[in-house]
Design a protein around this motif. Structure first.
Motif, PDB file in Angstrom:
ATOM      1  N   ALA A 441       0.825  -1.202   0.000  1.00  0.00           N
ATOM      2  CA  ALA A 441       0.000   0.000   0.000  1.00  0.00           C
ATOM      3  C   ALA A 441       0.866   1.261   0.000  1.00  0.00           C
ATOM      4  O   ALA A 441       0.515   2.273  -0.618  1.00  0.00           O
ATOM      5  N   LYS A 442       1.997   1.184   0.685  1.00  0.00           N
ATOM      6  CA  LYS A 442       2.922   2.319   0.697  1.00  0.00           C
ATOM      7  C   LYS A 442       3.536   2.531  -0.677  1.00  0.00           C
ATOM      8  O   LYS A 442       3.631   3.661  -1.170  1.00  0.00           O
ATOM      9  N   GLU A 443       3.924   1.448  -1.299  1.00  0.00           N
ATOM     10  CA  GLU A 443       4.518   1.523  -2.640  1.00  0.00           C
ATOM     11  C   GLU A 443       3.524   2.074  -3.659  1.00  0.00           C
ATOM     12  O   GLU A 443       3.890   2.843  -4.556  1.00  0.00           O
ATOM     13  N   ASP A 444       2.243   1.696  -3.514  1.00  0.00           N
ATOM     14  CA  ASP A 444       1.206   2.145  -4.445  1.00  0.00           C
ATOM     15  C   ASP A 444       0.639   3.519  -4.098  1.00  0.00           C
ATOM     16  O   ASP A 444      -0.264   4.005  -4.791  1.00  0.00           O
ATOM     17  N   PRO A 467     -10.460   4.807 -14.033  1.00  0.00           N
ATOM     18  CA  PRO A 467      -8.996   4.798 -14.134  1.00  0.00           C
ATOM     19  C   PRO A 467      -8.411   6.145 -13.730  1.00  0.00           C
ATOM     20  O   PRO A 467      -8.997   7.198 -13.983  1.00  0.00           O
ATOM     21  N   ASN A 468      -7.267   6.104 -13.068  1.00  0.00           N
ATOM     22  CA  ASN A 468      -6.570   7.319 -12.660  1.00  0.00           C
ATOM     23  C   ASN A 468      -5.203   7.342 -13.346  1.00  0.00           C
ATOM     24  O   ASN A 468      -4.310   6.574 -12.963  1.00  0.00           O
ATOM     25  N   PRO A 469      -5.011   8.184 -14.354  1.00  0.00           N
ATOM     26  CA  PRO A 469      -3.738   8.216 -15.084  1.00  0.00           C
ATOM     27  C   PRO A 469      -2.531   8.520 -14.208  1.00  0.00           C
ATOM     28  O   PRO A 469      -1.398   8.190 -14.578  1.00  0.00           O
ATOM     29  N   ALA A 470      -2.779   9.127 -13.035  1.00  0.00           N
ATOM     30  CA  ALA A 470      -1.668   9.463 -12.149  1.00  0.00           C
ATOM     31  C   ALA A 470      -1.143   8.263 -11.387  1.00  0.00           C
ATOM     32  O   ALA A 470      -0.055   8.322 -10.798  1.00  0.00           O
ATOM     33  N   ARG A 471      -1.881   7.166 -11.378  1.00  0.00           N
ATOM     34  CA  ARG A 471      -1.455   5.959 -10.658  1.00  0.00           C
ATOM     35  C   ARG A 471      -0.724   5.007 -11.594  1.00  0.00           C
ATOM     36  O   ARG A 471      -0.914   5.033 -12.822  1.00  0.00           O
ATOM     37  N   LYS A 472       0.057   4.168 -11.021  1.00  0.00           N
ATOM     38  CA  LYS A 472       0.779   3.161 -11.779  1.00  0.00           C
ATOM     39  C   LYS A 472      -0.197   2.315 -12.580  1.00  0.00           C
ATOM     40  O   LYS A 472      -1.177   1.810 -12.045  1.00  0.00           O
TER      41      LYS A 472
END
Length: 513
Positions: A441-444, A467-472
């Protein structure tokens, strides 16, 4: 959504001239065979709550092509819930599901827990009654409707159908039979709706907002229908006012829709001997709800005290809530009534003081001959618990029609009694925050994307759906979070932790989850 479209608590009308039996004969006998004495195959061999019957009719509409309008559907639900409902004792321990307490974790025995309570609450089953043949039909329905059931991830680890038939079926038939003494006795003694007409004193607690109290006036609107007017306030002085309507099913199942300061709130209560108890919740956001209890004028009952705790050596104003409150309030050894500021049959406002050497623990309260509640006296807070300890919030909106589901928390303070045993002091103000639950969760960066926590109220609002383009990998805003509450006890900071999953939208939202 079935619950919103056809809730059994929908506004009653006085123009309905059709009765439930007539509608069943018109709409249902094409599939259900008349058996005489107003009995029909399948239909007459089950007992359910109003929500259970609502789900049955909804399934007939969605899967069997039943054509029925909203008014007729409400009439049939009322008819069946009255004629084939559950006795109050048969709902004990399972009302959390119809009260929409969706973060309740209720343990059930094996193999029932793994076989049945993996896909929906165990309460959905426990809130109905059938003979053995009907339970067998239900198992067969699951296999027909969900033909891959035996190969699902949570079923392929066992020989599902033989276990269902040889172990679960006898258990259900024995534990939840169609005929019971409780139901026979209830039918003979259940009260009339008119017994609920009058004024009610109520108290409640809403996570993220606090305690409230007030008066509810109930007047007859014809038959088992009521008009409801509520006038109350939160502990911080904010209003809790509104009006609406309610219907009584089966002598005790109260279902209402009341507009409270512009927000439609549902009422799901159980009525019993001058008392109402259950939950009110926002029609559009059932996670926004409050525990509710009320006592009818003309009865004598002490509902509770607000606030519910006092530090040894401290002095403060308190409000006792109930009905028929007569006589001097008494808070037990070591707690002195400094002054009674106001007293009515529904409410006593008093200033009280706890001696510096008052024993820590729960002190029984009495008003004249009434008792039944207590005041928590404490020296120090020993620990803090986040309630609920585990919660599922849900992303939503973001251009879609599915609403977000908030996380709403309380910080419970616990003390150590004079007997050396822990006791609940009460809900305390706290400062709130969220942290990553684990390294993944910290990494994401779940804290950044999953939503925001209101620091002074314990209310978490999830992020937008989609979808969130800012997320991996442009994934959505789901997350895995710790919920941390910090309570200040005379300069000493104590913390408690909970666990919150921020999941995807709630796609399936039946009246009984």
């Amino acid at each position: 959504m079935l619950w919103s479209a056809a809730s059994p608590a929908a506004q009653p009308t006085e123009t309905n001239q059709r009765d439930g039996l007539t509608i069943i004969k018109e709409r249902c006998v094409g599939c259900h065979i008349a058996e005489g004495n107003d009995s029909f195959s399948r239909i007459s061999h089950q007992r359910k709550t109003p929500e259970g019957w609502l789900m049955t009719i909804g399934r007939m509409q969605n899967m069997r092509g039943l054509s029925i309008n909203d008014e007729d559907r409400r009439t049939v639900v009322k008819y069946l819930a009255d004629k084939q409902g559950l006795a109050p004792s048969e709902t004990d321990g399972m009302r959390y599901a119809i009260e929409r307490r969706l973060n309740t974790i209720k343990p059930f025995e094996q193999p029932f827990s793994d076989m049945c309570a993996r896909c929906h609450t165990g309460a959905r089953i426990a809130l109905q009654r059938r003979p053995a043949q009907e339970w067998e039909h239900l198992i067969n329905f699951h296999m027909a409707q969900f033909p891959s059931l035996e190969y699902h991830a949570l079923a392929r680890d066992r020989d599902w159908l033989p276990i269902a038939m040889k172990q679960i079926l006898p258990q259900l038939a024995s534990q939840y039979p169609l005929d019971s003494k409780a139901w026979t006795d209830w039918q003979a003694t259940r009260p009339q709706a008119q017994s609920l007409i009058g004024q009610w004193s109520f108290s409640g607690h809403m996570p993220g907002k606090g305690e409230l109290f007030g008066l509810m006036d109930v007047t007859n609107a014809g038959g088992d229908a009521f008009k409801v007017i509520m006038k109350g306030q939160y502990a911080d002085g904010g209003p809790f006012n509104g009006e609406g309507s309610a219907v009584l099913y089966n002598g005790y199942e109260w279902r209402g829709n009341v507009s409270i300061d512009g927000v439609i709130m549902r009422q799901v209560f159980a009525a019993s001997k001058g008392a109402l108890e259950g939950r009110m919740f926002d029609k559009s956001h059932d996670e926004r709800g409050l525990d509710f209890q009320a006592a009818q004028q003309g009865t004598q009952r002490l509902l509770g005290i607000q606030p519910g705790y006092l530090k040894a050596g401290g002095e403060a104003e308190f409000t006792l809530i109930g009905s028929g409150l007569e006589g001097a309030p008494d808070f037990g050894k070591g707690v002195e009534v400094v002054q009674v500021l106001e007293q009515t049959p529904e409410r006593i406002k008093a200033r009280i003081k706890a001696a510096s050497d008052a024993a820590p623990g729960l002190h029984a309260i009495s008003v004249g001959s009434l008792n039944g509640t207590s005041l928590a006296v404490y020296n120090d807070i020993a620990s803090v618990k986040v309630v609920p300890e585990y919660l599922v919030a849900r992303i939503g909106e973001g251009g879609g029609s599915t609403p977000k589901v908030q996380g709403r928390f309380d910080a419970e303070a616990w003390g150590m009694g004079a007997d050396g045993k822990p006791y609940r002091i009460g809900v305390f103000p706290a400062q709130w925050k969220v942290e990553a639950f684990d390294e993944r969760a910290k990494e994401d960066e779940d804290v950044k994307f999953a939503g925001t926590m209101q620091a002074d109220a314990g209310v978490f609002t999830p992020g937008d759906a989609g979808p969130n383009p800012a997320r991996k990998m442009s994934t959505n805003n789901a997350g895995n979070l710790k919920v941390i509450a910090a309570v200040n006890d005379a300069g000493k900071l104590l913390t408690g932790e909970g666990h919150m999953i921020v999941g995807v939208q709630r796609w399936n939202n039946p009246p009984i989850p």
